[in-house]
Design a protein around this motif. Structure first.
Motif, PDB file in Angstrom:
ATOM      1  N   ILE A  25       3.591  46.885   4.698  1.00 16.75           N
ATOM      2  CA  ILE A  25       4.533  47.555   5.589  1.00 16.75           C
ATOM      3  C   ILE A  25       5.133  46.563   6.586  1.00 16.75           C
ATOM      4  O   ILE A  25       6.341  46.592   6.872  1.00 16.75           O
ATOM      5  N   LYS A  27       7.759  44.512   4.764  1.00 18.03           N
ATOM      6  CA  LYS A  27       9.016  45.220   4.562  1.00 18.03           C
ATOM      7  C   LYS A  27       9.747  45.456   5.870  1.00 18.03           C
ATOM      8  O   LYS A  27      10.986  45.429   5.910  1.00 18.03           O
ATOM      9  N   SER A  28       9.002  45.710   6.941  1.00 18.08           N
ATOM     10  CA  SER A  28       9.624  46.056   8.213  1.00 18.08           C
ATOM     11  C   SER A  28      10.341  44.870   8.842  1.00 18.08           C
ATOM     12  O   SER A  28      11.405  45.035   9.447  1.00 18.08           O
ATOM     13  N   MET A  34      -0.571  49.409  12.250  1.00 21.12           N
ATOM     14  CA  MET A  34       0.751  49.008  11.758  1.00 21.12           C
ATOM     15  C   MET A  34       1.761  48.951  12.892  1.00 21.12           C
ATOM     16  O   MET A  34       2.559  48.005  12.978  1.00 21.12           O
ATOM     17  N   CYS A  57       7.969  49.734  14.274  1.00 22.05           N
ATOM     18  CA  CYS A  57       7.354  50.661  13.327  1.00 22.05           C
ATOM     19  C   CYS A  57       6.708  51.823  14.089  1.00 22.05           C
ATOM     20  O   CYS A  57       5.994  51.606  15.072  1.00 22.05           O
ATOM     21  N   THR A  88       4.469  55.373  13.257  1.00 21.43           N
ATOM     22  CA  THR A  88       3.722  56.109  12.235  1.00 21.43           C
ATOM     23  C   THR A  88       3.533  57.554  12.667  1.00 21.43           C
ATOM     24  O   THR A  88       3.072  57.822  13.782  1.00 21.43           O
ATOM     25  N   SER A 119       5.328  56.229   7.729  1.00 24.24           N
ATOM     26  CA  SER A 119       5.653  55.116   8.616  1.00 24.24           C
ATOM     27  C   SER A 119       7.147  54.845   8.540  1.00 24.24           C
ATOM     28  O   SER A 119       7.681  54.575   7.459  1.00 24.24           O
ATOM     29  N   THR A 127      10.294  52.561  10.216  1.00 21.84           N
ATOM     30  CA  THR A 127      10.673  51.401  11.016  1.00 21.84           C
ATOM     31  C   THR A 127      12.150  51.499  11.354  1.00 21.84           C
ATOM     32  O   THR A 127      12.988  51.645  10.461  1.00 21.84           O
ATOM     33  N   GLN A 159      12.721  50.732   6.950  1.00 24.74           N
ATOM     34  CA  GLN A 159      11.840  51.076   5.841  1.00 24.74           C
ATOM     35  C   GLN A 159      11.142  52.388   6.141  1.00 24.74           C
ATOM     36  O   GLN A 159      10.970  52.779   7.297  1.00 24.74           O
ATOM     37  N   GLN A 206       7.636  54.461   4.595  1.00 22.46           N
ATOM     38  CA  GLN A 206       6.457  54.457   3.731  1.00 22.46           C
ATOM     39  C   GLN A 206       5.709  55.762   3.946  1.00 22.46           C
ATOM     40  O   GLN A 206       5.374  56.112   5.073  1.00 22.46           O
TER      41      GLN A 206
END
Length: 327
Positions: free
Chosen positions: A107, A110-111, A148, A199, A201, A258, A260, A269, A271
């Motif tokens: 994550i 990607k973020s 995260m 990010c 969550t 999650s 971002t 992103q 997830q």
């Protein structure tokens, strides 16, 4: 062997019962973050300590000169490395990446890296020969949920705070030489950060499953009073959504997502995990909430950066000196 963190039946029931009544154990609202503290090293650039509640993450940004990839000769390198030791939580094992750590690493990758937060073309020194390799080492010191989110904040703040040494290229052709100037000789150069990804969550709790778990407790009166069917039917179609869950809430949640985002209102992103269905309306509301959190956290990061810069420039005669050109 690592020890699993499994809450007791009493803790499970108590937390789920409180969530059905829209109450969190730390007295926060469902969309409220824990206290966030960001501090930078007073000696080195790129070292940031992030505390999100009782969760603590330290990120260190470093850079060295290396060769670029053959298929990307005009780009520098950006590497993110994560390390979770048993010091953070007994469920982690030293020297072996768990499934949770792999998800966290993916994550963060990607973020920040895949979203283009760092301009890698600005790291190029000599096309196809030399470039800067920026490395972000993330260390998790204490785990109380939200790893995260804290790691993403730490890396983003570290990239903004980091300064690389200034360089000079002398010579031509095969006799070209790169001279790296120390900080005491020239003002260091900041990285070209295009945007600041944050990010957020969201933890999902299925009220139907929570009500069923509470109703199945021994000694509990399961007889339904008049009108209880309507209340149960209403709760069956609802899902409690929590922002910035603690470790205890993460262990009991039925799903998570999650998201971002940045201050440009862009989604970098998404997830999702777990078995809770998320409809379009809930996805849009979570995305909007993530953007609001990103704006709030970015303002705090910029505030801490200004405070750190003012502290470093006390008695400095080179405050007005800059290594970058006017644009």
């Amino acid at each position: 062997m690592p020890r699993d963190l499994t809450p007791s039946t009493i803790e499970n029931t108590f937390v789920l019962k409180a969530l059905t009544e829209r109450i969190r154990l730390d007295n926060r609202s469902f969309n409220q973050l824990r206290d966030l503290d960001i501090s930078f090293s007073s000696t080195d650039y790129g070292v940031v300590d992030v505390k999100l509640g009782r969760t603590r993450v330290i990120a260190r940004i470093s850079a060295e000169i290396t060769q670029p990839y053959a298929d990307r000769p005009y780009d520098g390198l950006f590497i993110i490395s994560t390390e979770i030791s048993p010091m953070a939580a007994p469920t982690f094992e030293a020297g072996r990446k768990s499934e949770d750590e792999l998800v966290i690493s993916r994550i963060i990758e990607k973020s920040i890296r895949r979203s283009g937060a760092l301009d890698t073309e600005a790291l190029c020194i000599i096309s196809g020969e030399k470039c800067w390799a920026v490395r972000a080492d993330v260390h998790f010191l204490d785990h109380d949920g939200g790893l995260m989110d804290a790691a993403c904040i730490a890396v983003s703040a570290g990239l903004l705070h980091f300064r690389r040494p200034d360089i000079t290229i002398v010579g031509v052709g095969s006799r070209r030489e790169i001279i790296v100037h120390p900080i005491t000789e020239r003002v260091p150069v900041p990285l070209a950060v295009l945007h600041v990804p944050i990010c957020v969550t969201f933890s999902f709790f299925d009220v139907r499953k929570a009500s069923s778990a509470i109703a199945g407790l021994p000694g509990k009166d399961n007889t339904k009073a008049e009108g209880d069917d309507d209340v149960e039917e209403e709760n069956d179609s609802s899902t409690a959504v929590l922002v910035d869950a603690t470790l205890q809430e993460e262990l009991l949640r039925h799903g998570y997502m999650s998201v971002t985002a940045n201050t440009n209102r862009e989604i970098c992103q998404i997830q999702k995990g777990g078995d809770v269905a998320v409809d379009v309306g809930k996805l849009l509301s979570c995305s909007e909430a993530a953007i609001m959190v990103a704006e709030k956290v970015t303002k705090l990061i910029n505030k801490r950066l200004k405070e750190d810069e003012a502290r470093r420039n006390v008695g400095n005669l080179l405050v007005e000196a800059r290594a970058e050109n006017d644009r």
